[in-house]
Design an enzyme around this catalytic site. Structure first.
Site, PDB file in Angstrom:
ATOM      1  N   SER A 144       0.371  -1.351   0.153  1.00  5.79           N
ATOM      2  CA  SER A 144      -0.110   0.325   0.359  1.00  5.79           C
ATOM      3  C   SER A 144       1.106   1.067   0.436  1.00  5.79           C
ATOM      4  CB  SER A 144      -0.837   0.134   1.417  1.00  5.79           C
ATOM      5  OG  SER A 144      -0.979   1.158   1.984  1.00  5.79           O
ATOM      6  N   TYR A 157      -2.934  -0.807   9.998  1.00  7.79           N
ATOM      7  CA  TYR A 157      -3.434  -1.325   8.303  1.00  7.79           C
ATOM      8  C   TYR A 157      -0.973  -0.684   8.266  1.00  7.79           C
ATOM      9  CZ  TYR A 157      -4.084  -0.790   3.462  1.00  7.79           C
ATOM     10  OH  TYR A 157      -4.586  -0.939   2.191  1.00  7.79           O
TER      11      TYR A 157
HETATM   12  C1  GCO Z   1      -7.007   4.934   3.948  1.00  5.41           C
HETATM   13  C2  GCO Z   1      -7.249   3.976   2.421  1.00  5.41           C
HETATM   14  C3  GCO Z   1      -5.531   3.378   2.149  1.00  5.41           C
HETATM   15  C4  GCO Z   1      -5.719   2.714   0.931  1.00  5.41           C
HETATM   16  C5  GCO Z   1      -4.813   2.037   0.378  1.00  5.41           C
HETATM   17  C6  GCO Z   1      -3.494   3.330   0.002  1.00  5.41           C
HETATM   18  O1  GCO Z   1      -7.752   4.984   4.682  1.00  5.41           O
HETATM   19  O2  GCO Z   1      -5.551   6.098   4.173  1.00  5.41           O
HETATM   20  O3  GCO Z   1      -7.703   3.117   3.209  1.00  5.41           O
HETATM   21  O4  GCO Z   1      -4.793   3.312   3.224  1.00  5.41           O
HETATM   22  O5  GCO Z   1      -6.915   1.849   0.886  1.00  5.41           O
HETATM   23  O6  GCO Z   1      -4.674   1.110   0.961  1.00  5.41           O
HETATM   24  O7  GCO Z   1      -2.693   2.761  -1.188  1.00  5.41           O
END
Ligand code: GCO
Ligand code: CA
Length: 253
Positions: A144, A157
């Site tokens: 990501s 995440y």
């Molecule tokens: C957020 C998004 C990002 C995208 C993606 C970007 O909340 O900023 O969910 O995390 O999903 O991962 O690469």
């Protein structure tokens, strides 16, 4: 011989009943692979399998929890028995949880890490042991923007996706000598179900458009060339890399 041809190959794409995972599955099937779809929810996965069969894709389905070590092992043993041992593994499964750390429980933190990162280790380990025996293979981990950059409210995440980048390099370190090419794709802000709340937030939407040199959100199909490239013999000398497909966001301030 077309270097991007995946005919005769079997690919497993985790988390592929919808979203980017389904997009990756369509790309690999269109390039000639047999694609094993995966999802946690068996009913939704079966719906996707049927739709893709109707669209002419060569797919099957394996419902299992990618974060459960025993379930992953059993799933790979079933694939072996079906003659569908993966030559290509796409570790795509992942969840998003937007909440400030001060309001985040340890359980929520762990759930994101288990689903987004540990799953890639568990599936990677089962796939790699079989690829080594077969003389090689391809592992594509889905990172990501957050593999490199943080923002508020998405700490677990971000940490998981940072781990995906370093797991990719660890896989290259340990498995490149067995002709396994492990690499990653880092999608930018793409128009998916996961980012829909962000797309619909006017402030966030204009921030993305201003912060992205390309001035727009990405379309999921704009990731398809990269996944076929990293799954094909075109990338046989590419190891441990992460390719950002983000309209330039990680390249400029
Ligand atoms: C957020 C998004 C990002 C995208 C993606 C970007 O909340 O900023 O969910 O995390 O999903 O991962 O690469
Ligand atoms: Ca085929």
């Amino acid at each position: 011989m077309n270097t991007f041809d995946l005919s005769g190959k079997t690919a497993l794409v985790t988390g592929s009943s919808r979203g980017l995972g389904r997009t990756f599955a369509e790309a690999l099937a269109a390039a000639g692979a047999h694609v094993v779809l995966n999802g946690f929810d068996a009913a939704r996965l079966e719906q996707t399998r049927k739709e893709m069969i109707e669209q002419g894709y060569d797919v099957s389905a394996a419902a299992f929890d990618v974060s459960d070590e025993a379930a992953v092992r059993a799933a790979f043993e079933r694939l072996d028995a079906e003659g569908r041992t993966p030559d290509i593994l796409v570790n795509n499964a992942g969840i998003q949880l937007r909440r400030p750390m001060l309001e985040l429980s340890a359980a929520d933190w762990q759930r994101v890490l288990d689903t987004n990162l540990t799953s890639a280790f568990l599936c990677g380990r089962e796939a790699a042991s079989r690829m080594i025996a077969k003389g090689g293979g391809k592992i594509i981990n889905i990172g990501s923007l957050m593999s490199d950059l943080a923002r508020v409210t998405v700490a677990p995440y971000t940490v998981a996706k940072g781990g995906v980048k370093m797991l990719t390099r660890s896989m290259a370190a340990e498995w490149a000598g067995s002709n396994i090419q492990a690499n990653a794709i880092g999608p930018g802000y793409m128009m998916t179900d996961m980012t829909r709340p962000l797309q619909e937030d006017q402030d966030f939407d204009s921030w993305v458009r201003g912060r992205t040199p390309a001035g727009r959100w990405g379309k999921p199909e704009e990731l398809q060339g990269a996944v076929v490239f990293l799954a094909s013999s075109a990338s046989d000398f590419v190891n441990g890399q992460i390719l950002y497909i983000d309209g330039g966001m990680t390249a400029v301030l």
